[in-house]
Design a protein around this motif. Structure first.
Motif, PDB file in Angstrom:
ATOM      1  N   VAL A 297      -8.896 -19.929   3.175  1.00 62.41           N
ATOM      2  CA  VAL A 297      -9.729 -18.730   3.070  1.00 62.41           C
ATOM      3  C   VAL A 297      -9.086 -17.648   3.922  1.00 62.41           C
ATOM      4  N   ALA A 298      -8.770 -16.523   3.296  1.00 63.49           N
ATOM      5  CA  ALA A 298      -8.156 -15.427   4.037  1.00 63.49           C
ATOM      6  C   ALA A 298      -9.102 -14.927   5.116  1.00 63.49           C
ATOM      7  N   GLN A 299      -8.549 -14.555   6.269  1.00 64.57           N
ATOM      8  CA  GLN A 299      -9.379 -14.051   7.349  1.00 64.57           C
ATOM      9  C   GLN A 299      -9.995 -12.701   7.002  1.00 64.57           C
TER      10      GLN A 299
ATOM     11  N   TRP B 177      -5.258 -17.380   7.981  1.00 65.98           N
ATOM     12  CA  TRP B 177      -6.164 -17.985   7.010  1.00 65.98           C
ATOM     13  C   TRP B 177      -7.015 -19.047   7.703  1.00 65.98           C
ATOM     14  N   SER B 178      -8.261 -19.173   7.240  1.00 70.03           N
ATOM     15  CA  SER B 178      -9.161 -20.256   7.675  1.00 70.03           C
ATOM     16  C   SER B 178      -9.325 -20.330   9.179  1.00 70.03           C
TER      17      SER B 178
ATOM     18  N   GLY C 175     -10.312 -23.258  12.086  1.00 69.64           N
ATOM     19  CA  GLY C 175     -10.815 -22.902  13.396  1.00 69.64           C
ATOM     20  C   GLY C 175      -9.755 -22.511  14.398  1.00 69.64           C
ATOM     21  N   MET C 176      -8.490 -22.665  14.039  1.00 69.10           N
ATOM     22  CA  MET C 176      -7.414 -22.266  14.932  1.00 69.10           C
ATOM     23  C   MET C 176      -6.897 -20.886  14.556  1.00 69.10           C
TER      24      MET C 176
ATOM     25  N   LEU D 223      -6.565 -28.293   6.898  1.00 69.58           N
ATOM     26  CA  LEU D 223      -7.182 -29.579   7.198  1.00 69.58           C
ATOM     27  C   LEU D 223      -8.198 -29.443   8.334  1.00 69.58           C
ATOM     28  N   PRO D 224      -9.152 -30.366   8.392  1.00 69.80           N
ATOM     29  CA  PRO D 224     -10.029 -30.434   9.566  1.00 69.80           C
ATOM     30  C   PRO D 224      -9.243 -31.011  10.738  1.00 69.80           C
TER      31      PRO D 224
END
Length: 460
Positions: free
Chosen positions: A193-195, A175-176, A164-165, A210-211
């Motif tokens: 996960v690649a953007q 990523w992610s 989310g960042m 990480l969350p």
């Protein structure tokens, strides 16, 4: 929203952006731009698939807390260029400093000027963790250098970053940001996960996702893989999935764990730096990272960024072990703007007044939403905030994906825009307040919010 269909759709010139608002000229300009510029815009955040559908507003000018579009509509601006306009548009002191530098001295020399050291001293004096600082052009560039420097210093290769960042668009960290949850692994153990497509293979092997706001997940990961982790890269306040504050004790735990394992803690203060106080979020929250990255607030609306931190880490730059290059780094425009901006930001009482106006808006919006009985609340700190239409608290990206009502947010945005209040149409962006915003602006914004909230309440 179907991105593939949006990418290939033609601009809907006959469809207004918002009911009751004449934006025909913006539609025409967008149609023309699409023939020349991919997607019609020069940044994803302005694109149709980022919420500006069927076309973005085209701006004619900005002054103080207001912008005017090409159709003559004036808005109270809480978009603020996605954050850089901390003094509002065309701040006199910063603007004049840039004009004077260009007219009297030049722009790019590929040689240093004494102004650079004066600016560095101001940054060092302002930010608790900075011993030495290098200037860059963008936040993306500064993050790239910070992660490279951390790897060189620790002689380790992995970087922890959080779902989310957003830390810029370089291959190493893009990523992610906002992955599809069904493709991103279990909640406690996300996978990278690649953007988007085009990323080199193997980059994800250097990332641990990480969350956020989960100290246990961080502690367990570092206990398991600490010897290979060079850095933890984080925003001190999550600003790229709306506004999500750190849970009490979370950043303190992060600082303690990384110090114990010799891991470099990098704060991405591109958004929070100089905005949440002269010393940024780290001073406000009382956390001292090892390296820090700044951009938007430091230039008062001009493109300039900085990366700095501990002297022993920055020594690798000083001795040439890690190269930080850039033809436009510390160019005259950037230096003049940043020097003037930091002088302005150091004005006694400036941030207290900015906080007071911001708090009035945040509390006022919260009351408006509550009085209307809407399932919504406002989260923020200082001149940074967002409205969440959600029935549950949001502490990380997956909470936002599961609980935030994006459709109601869009209707909220449409109603506010029609009443002359501008912010980004995406719930994962933020509302920014500048020193140019007045209490009259806040009052007008809250009047608009009451009308929109009442309309939403009748239909929710």
């Amino acid at each position: 929203m179907n991105i593939d269909n949006t990418l290939h759709s033609k601009p809907a010139v006959g469809t207004g952006l918002v009911a009751g608002l004449d934006t025909a000229r913006s539609a025409q300009l967008f149609e023309a731009a699409c023939k020349l510029i991919p997607g019609g815009v020069n940044s994803t955040a302005r694109a149709t698939w980022s919420g500006w559908s069927p076309y973005p507003l085209f701006v004619k000018s900005g002054q103080g807390s207001r912008v005017t579009d090409v159709d003559g509509n004036e808005y109270i601006d809480y978009l603020l260029g996605l954050g850089p306009m901390i003094f509002g548009h065309r701040p006199p002191r910063v603007t004049q400093a840039v004009v004077d530098f260009i007219q009297n001295r030049g722009t790019v020399f590929a040689l240093p000027t004494e102004d650079e050291a004066r600016l560095a001293q101001k940054v060092i004096d302002a930010v608790p963790s900075i011993d030495q600082v290098r200037l860059c052009n963008t936040g993306t560039e500064a993050v790239l250098y910070a992660t490279r420097l951390a790897r060189a210093f620790t002689r380790r290769h992995k970087i922890i970053r959080f779902e989310g960042m957003y830390h810029g668009f370089s291959d190493g960290v893009y990523w992610s940001k906002h992955p599809a949850i069904d493709k991103a692994g279990p909640d406690a153990h996300p996978i990278a996960v690649a953007q988007g497509p085009g990323m080199p293979r193997g980059v994800e092997d250097n990332l641990i996702i990480l969350p956020w706001n989960d100290p246990q997940a961080l502690a367990e990961t570092i206990a398991r893989e600490g010897d290979s982790i060079a850095a933890v890269l984080t925003e001190p306040v999550m600003c790229n999935t709306g506004c999500i504050l750190p849970q009490p004790g979370y950043l303190e735990a992060m600082r303690e764990i990384t110090s114990k394992h010799g891991i470099v803690l990098i704060f991405d203060e591109v958004i929070t730096g100089f905005r949440l106080g002269l010393g940024g979020a780290q001073a406000r929250l009382g956390i001292k990272p090892d390296l820090s990255v700044f951009a938007k607030g430091i230039g008062g609306g001009f493109p300039v960024a900085a990366m700095g931190g501990r002297a022993d880490i920055m020594a690798l730059v000083a001795n040439g072990t890690v190269s930080m290059a850039g033809t436009y780094s510390a160019n005259g425009i950037a230096i003049a703007a940043a020097n003037a901006a930091l002088d302005e930001l150091a004005t006694p009482g400036l941030h207290a007044q900015l906080d007071a106006v911001s708090d009035e808006l945040r509390a006022g919006l919260g009351k408006v939403l509550a009085d209307a009985g809407l399932p919504a609340y406002v989260v923020g700190i200082g001149p940074l905030m967002q409205v969440w239409f959600a029935r549950k608290p949001i502490h990380n990206y997956r909470d936002a994906e599961r609980h935030a009502d994006q459709e109601i947010f869009r209707r909220w945005w449409q109603g506010m825009l029609a009443r002359g209040v501008l912010f980004h149409p995406g719930a994962y962006e933020n509302l920014f307040v500048s020193t140019a915003h007045t209490r009259a602006d806040i009052a007008a914004t809250l009047d608009a919010a009451r009308a929109v909230a009442a309309e939403l309440a009748r239909s929710v």
